[in-house]
Design an enzyme around this catalytic site. Structure first.
Site, PDB file in Angstrom:
ATOM      1  N   LYS A 117      -0.794  -1.055  -4.517  1.00 19.83           N
ATOM      2  CA  LYS A 117      -2.184   0.176  -3.721  1.00 19.83           C
ATOM      3  C   LYS A 117      -1.592   1.688  -3.682  1.00 19.83           C
ATOM      4  O   LYS A 117      -0.867   1.641  -3.024  1.00 19.83           O
ATOM      5  CB  LYS A 117      -3.071  -0.649  -3.085  1.00 19.83           C
ATOM      6  N   GLU A 155     -11.057   1.099  -3.973  1.00 18.79           N
ATOM      7  CA  GLU A 155     -11.626   0.476  -2.763  1.00 18.79           C
ATOM      8  C   GLU A 155     -12.356   1.434  -1.789  1.00 18.79           C
ATOM      9  O   GLU A 155     -11.930   2.325  -1.921  1.00 18.79           O
ATOM     10  CB  GLU A 155      -9.756  -0.383  -2.154  1.00 18.79           C
ATOM     11  N   GLY A 213      -4.390  -4.259   5.192  1.00 22.82           N
ATOM     12  CA  GLY A 213      -4.015  -4.586   6.585  1.00 22.82           C
ATOM     13  C   GLY A 213      -4.298  -3.225   7.865  1.00 22.82           C
ATOM     14  O   GLY A 213      -4.417  -2.494   6.308  1.00 22.82           O
ATOM     15  N   SER A 242       0.613  -1.394   0.380  1.00 22.66           N
ATOM     16  CA  SER A 242       0.050  -0.033  -0.621  1.00 22.66           C
ATOM     17  C   SER A 242       0.794   0.948   0.165  1.00 22.66           C
ATOM     18  O   SER A 242       1.757   1.172   0.786  1.00 22.66           O
ATOM     19  CB  SER A 242      -0.881  -0.181   1.436  1.00 22.66           C
ATOM     20  N   ASP A 288     -14.561  -1.957   2.343  1.00 21.53           N
ATOM     21  CA  ASP A 288     -13.478  -2.229   3.610  1.00 21.53           C
ATOM     22  C   ASP A 288     -14.602  -1.594   4.102  1.00 21.53           C
ATOM     23  O   ASP A 288     -15.200  -2.421   5.332  1.00 21.53           O
ATOM     24  CB  ASP A 288     -12.158  -1.633   3.089  1.00 21.53           C
ATOM     25  N   ASP A 344      -7.287   3.302  -3.068  1.00 25.80           N
ATOM     26  CA  ASP A 344      -7.687   2.911  -2.154  1.00 25.80           C
ATOM     27  C   ASP A 344      -8.206   4.510  -2.039  1.00 25.80           C
ATOM     28  O   ASP A 344      -7.692   4.830  -2.000  1.00 25.80           O
ATOM     29  CB  ASP A 344      -7.141   2.522  -0.768  1.00 25.80           C
ATOM     30  N   LYS A 370     -10.640  -7.530   7.165  1.00 19.07           N
ATOM     31  CA  LYS A 370      -9.517  -6.963   7.457  1.00 19.07           C
ATOM     32  C   LYS A 370     -10.729  -7.890   9.453  1.00 19.07           C
ATOM     33  O   LYS A 370     -11.679  -7.666   9.721  1.00 19.07           O
ATOM     34  CB  LYS A 370      -9.892  -5.738   8.013  1.00 19.07           C
ATOM     35  N   LYS A 430      -3.735   5.048  -2.598  1.00 19.71           N
ATOM     36  CA  LYS A 430      -3.824   5.183  -1.833  1.00 19.71           C
ATOM     37  C   LYS A 430      -4.512   7.158  -2.784  1.00 19.71           C
ATOM     38  O   LYS A 430      -3.976   7.276  -3.137  1.00 19.71           O
ATOM     39  CB  LYS A 430      -3.753   6.036  -0.507  1.00 19.71           C
TER      40      LYS A 430
HETATM   41  O1  LIG Z   1      -0.275  -2.254   4.736  1.00 21.32           O
HETATM   42  C1  LIG Z   1      -0.318  -2.216   4.982  1.00 21.32           C
HETATM   43  O2  LIG Z   1      -0.700  -2.791   7.010  1.00 21.32           O
HETATM   44  C2  LIG Z   1      -1.592  -0.966   5.322  1.00 21.32           C
HETATM   45  C3  LIG Z   1      -2.445  -0.684   4.082  1.00 21.32           C
HETATM   46  C4  LIG Z   1      -3.378  -0.079   4.812  1.00 21.32           C
HETATM   47  O3  LIG Z   1      -3.758   0.850   2.821  1.00 21.32           O
HETATM   48  N1  LIG Z   1      -4.227   0.157   5.571  1.00 21.32           N
HETATM   49  C5  LIG Z   1      -5.080   1.307   4.889  1.00 21.32           C
HETATM   50  C6  LIG Z   1      -6.925   0.929   4.761  1.00 21.32           C
HETATM   51  O4  LIG Z   1      -7.243   1.917   4.686  1.00 21.32           O
HETATM   52  O5  LIG Z   1      -6.962  -0.214   4.209  1.00 21.32           O
HETATM   53  C7  LIG Z   1      -4.768   2.299   6.989  1.00 21.32           C
HETATM   54  C8  LIG Z   1      -4.136   2.787   6.768  1.00 21.32           C
HETATM   55  C9  LIG Z   1      -3.665   3.669   7.862  1.00 21.32           C
HETATM   56  C10 LIG Z   1      -4.526   2.939   9.215  1.00 21.32           C
HETATM   57  C11 LIG Z   1      -6.117   2.193   8.658  1.00 21.32           C
HETATM   58  C12 LIG Z   1      -6.173   1.529   7.685  1.00 21.32           C
END
Ligand SMILES: O=C(O)CCC(=O)N[C@@H](C(=O)O)c1ccccc1
Length: 371
Positions: A164, A217, A294, A138, A242, A192, A266, A166
């Protein structure tokens, strides 16, 4: 399972680089760990709640309070009656409304304890069917397009099989176009939005269609299933949910409404790994592929996620990155990338154990919860 009590342990882990999303920027993790202490073993659960309720309504101080005041009595009651099993505890915790991340941390610690006692790995228990899983990564919102391209180049060089990005209004089409133009059409690429758009943005989001994304996402708010179903009819990029998928039933509803065609699983968001497997099963029954999301987990949560990601219907690479994506030093043996994959631990329980000295070094607080 002979449980003596639970320890709440808070640790502070800096991130190797700031991680910016549409709802904020993380520079360090303030993590709540639950240690379930048995007679001959101990189990670990990682609470994925953040310091502030920006991803969902939970936050780490609140999760500790919920565990201390409301979940512990349920654990104690079952332990006293000699009937403490994870399925029974999951059912008992159902009378407490919400707080899935707090529940997931306690249930995972007890599951890890019972599996370590029985010598069964997390993967074997959940139904893993492969020894390694493909790792996606990510990439946060960056300060500039060149910085983004440098980051993607670095991750691709490390072997990550899926990128991925953001996105948020003002950082979406140009970023995706630049990555596509630089890295070509074969790169597995998804975005995402973390609920940052509205249905009024549909025409703008349709400008992502030419870039052959695996999915977009959670473009809309977590409670807008109708909006996601309408958006899915207006864009070609598959919609993945998500934040909206809070349970197996929520997954079934979203699929039935046409609000999602891919699901990010998740465990912390749905209340634990047993419910996460139910989400997997509901999606499999409907022909909807899933991947493992994640929450910047340490090696403890990462071990559980990697085992989950080895179940049959996890057919898309997840955010199961190597430990060094986020941490200079992990609290367990680090997860490493090997040919773009990470290995599913095979030892009892989570199959990884925190380094006691390092854990002590980064601990900011502990609290013993006797039964
Ligand atoms: O690789 C990882 O663990 C992070 C993956 C990711 O982008 N998580 C995001 C999400 O919204 O999915 C997230 C980021 C920060 C805090 C919570 C969630």
């Amino acid at each position: 399972m002979n449980l003596r009590g639970l320890e709440l342990r808070r640790i502070a882990l800096p991130l190797v680089s700031p991680f910016r999303t549409s709802f904020g920027t993380e520079t360090a993790r303030d993590v709540l760990l639950v240690r379930a202490v048995g007679e001959a073993a101990e189990g670990w659960g990682e609470c994925v709640a953040m310091s502030e309720p920006l991803y969902s309504s939970e936050h780490v101080d609140g999760a500790a309070e919920v565990i201390r005041r409301f979940l512990l009595p349920e654990v104690a009651a079952l332990a006293k009656s000699g009937e403490l099993t994870v399925p029974r505890l999951e059912a008992a915790l159902g009378r407490i409304k919400g707080h899935p991340m707090a529940k997931a941390a306690v249930l995972t610690a007890l599951l890890d304890l019972s599996l370590r006692e029985s010598g069964t790995s997390f993967g074997a228990y959940l139904g893993a069917v492969r020894p390694t899983v493909p790792a996606g990564v990510s990439v946060g919102i960056m300060s500039s397009i060149p910085a983004l391209l440098d980051a993607v180049e670095g991750y691709q060089a490390q072997g990550y099989v899926r990128i991925k990005l953001k996105i948020e209004p003002g950082w979406d089409v140009d970023a995706v176009r630049a990555v596509r133009e630089r890295f070509g059409d074969d790169l597995l690429l998804q975005v995402d939005a973390n609920t940052a758009y509205t249905l009024a943005d549909a025409r703008h989001l349709a400008r992502l269609d030419p870039f052959d994304l695996l999915l977009i996402e959670q473009p809309l708010p977590e409670d807008d299933l109708r909006g996601h179903a309408a958006l899915a009819r207006l864009i070609r990029t598959p919609v993945c949910l998500d934040e909206s998928i809070t349970s197996a039933r929520a997954a079934a509803d979203a699929i039935a409404l046409g609000a999602t065609s891919v699901v990010n699983v998740k465990p912390g968001r749905v209340g634990g790994y047993l419910e996460a497997r139910r989400v997997h099963d509901v999606c499999a029954a409907n022909g909807v592929p899933v991947w493992c999301g994640g929450m910047l987990e340490t090696g403890l949560g990462r071990a559980a996620n990697v085992a989950l990601a080895a179940l049959p219907n996890f057919t898309l690479p997840g955010d199961t990155s190597a430990s060094d994506r986020y941490f200079a030093r992990d609290i367990t043996e680090p997860f490493v990338l090997d040919g773009g994959h990470v290995a599913v631990p095979t030892g009892p329980g989570l199959g990884v154990t925190p380094d006691a000295d390092y854990l002590a070094e980064i601990t900011t607080g502990t609290e013993w919860l006797a039964l």
